[in-house]
Motif scaffolding. Structure first.
Motif, short mmCIF file in Angstrom:
data_model
loop_
_atom_site.label_atom_id
_atom_site.label_comp_id
_atom_site.label_asym_id
_atom_site.label_seq_id
_atom_site.Cartn_x
_atom_site.Cartn_y
_atom_site.Cartn_z
N UNK A 16 1.01 -1.23 -0.28
CA UNK A 16 0.06 0.37 -0.10
C UNK A 16 1.26 1.24 0.13
N UNK A 17 1.95 1.04 0.30
CA UNK A 17 2.95 2.37 0.42
C UNK A 17 3.76 2.16 -0.10
N UNK A 18 3.88 1.50 -1.50
CA UNK A 18 4.95 1.83 -2.66
C UNK A 18 3.58 2.11 -3.52
N UNK A 19 2.27 1.75 -3.51
CA UNK A 19 1.32 1.63 -4.59
C UNK A 19 1.09 3.63 -3.98
N UNK A 20 0.37 4.04 -3.08
CA UNK A 20 0.57 5.45 -2.62
C UNK A 20 2.25 6.47 -2.90
N UNK A 21 2.75 6.01 -2.76
CA UNK A 21 3.64 6.26 -3.32
C UNK A 21 3.74 6.69 -4.82
N UNK A 30 7.26 0.56 -12.18
CA UNK A 30 8.24 0.03 -13.20
C UNK A 30 9.65 0.75 -12.43
N UNK A 31 8.97 2.71 -12.52
CA UNK A 31 9.97 3.71 -12.76
C UNK A 31 10.96 3.37 -11.54
N UNK A 32 9.53 3.24 -10.65
CA UNK A 32 9.55 3.15 -8.74
C UNK A 32 9.90 1.67 -8.30
N UNK A 38 16.74 6.59 -4.26
CA UNK A 38 15.94 7.75 -3.45
C UNK A 38 14.28 7.19 -3.13
N UNK A 39 13.74 7.16 -4.12
CA UNK A 39 12.48 6.03 -3.99
C UNK A 39 12.01 5.27 -3.47
N UNK A 40 13.45 4.05 -3.90
CA UNK A 40 13.56 3.06 -2.52
C UNK A 40 13.67 3.56 -1.69
N UNK A 41 14.57 4.51 -1.02
CA UNK A 41 15.11 4.56 0.81
C UNK A 41 13.64 5.44 1.20
N UNK A 44 10.88 2.41 1.74
CA UNK A 44 11.45 1.37 2.96
C UNK A 44 12.28 2.02 4.44
N UNK A 45 11.78 3.90 4.17
CA UNK A 45 11.51 4.68 5.70
C UNK A 45 10.71 5.21 5.74
N UNK A 46 9.61 5.00 5.33
CA UNK A 46 8.03 5.15 5.14
C UNK A 46 7.97 3.95 5.80
N UNK A 47 7.99 2.99 5.36
CA UNK A 47 7.45 1.45 6.40
C UNK A 47 8.56 1.16 7.56
#
Length: 71
Positions: A16-21, A30-32, A38-41, A44-47
């Motif tokens: 859900x965090x990935x979808x919302x981001x 695909x871009x994420x 930095x997107x991935x970090x 991950x930080x939000x999680x």
């Protein structure tokens, strides 16, 4: 049922965090997935923040349920 959903939230919150981001940033998954780290970090930080908040809230929830069960 609610307790199961609460505990399972550690699993389903990450997608859900990935979808919302992706929705907020206006990027495709695909871009994420293959894009800048930095997107991935950020995801991950939000999680990890969610997990910390979950651990704090879970401690109080367990204490509340134990006290409620004794009555």
């Amino acid at each position: 049922m609610w307790l199961f959903l609460w505990r399972a939230s550690l699993l389903y919150i990450f997608p859900l965090l990935m979808w919302g981001y992706c929705r907020i940033q206006g990027i495709a998954f695909v871009e994420l997935d293959t894009g800048v780290n930095s997107h991935k970090w950020l995801v991950l930080a939000a999680y990890l923040v969610y997990v910390l908040l979950w651990l704090l809230a879970n401690r109080y929830l367990v204490l509340f349920l134990r006290q409620r069960g004794r009555k």
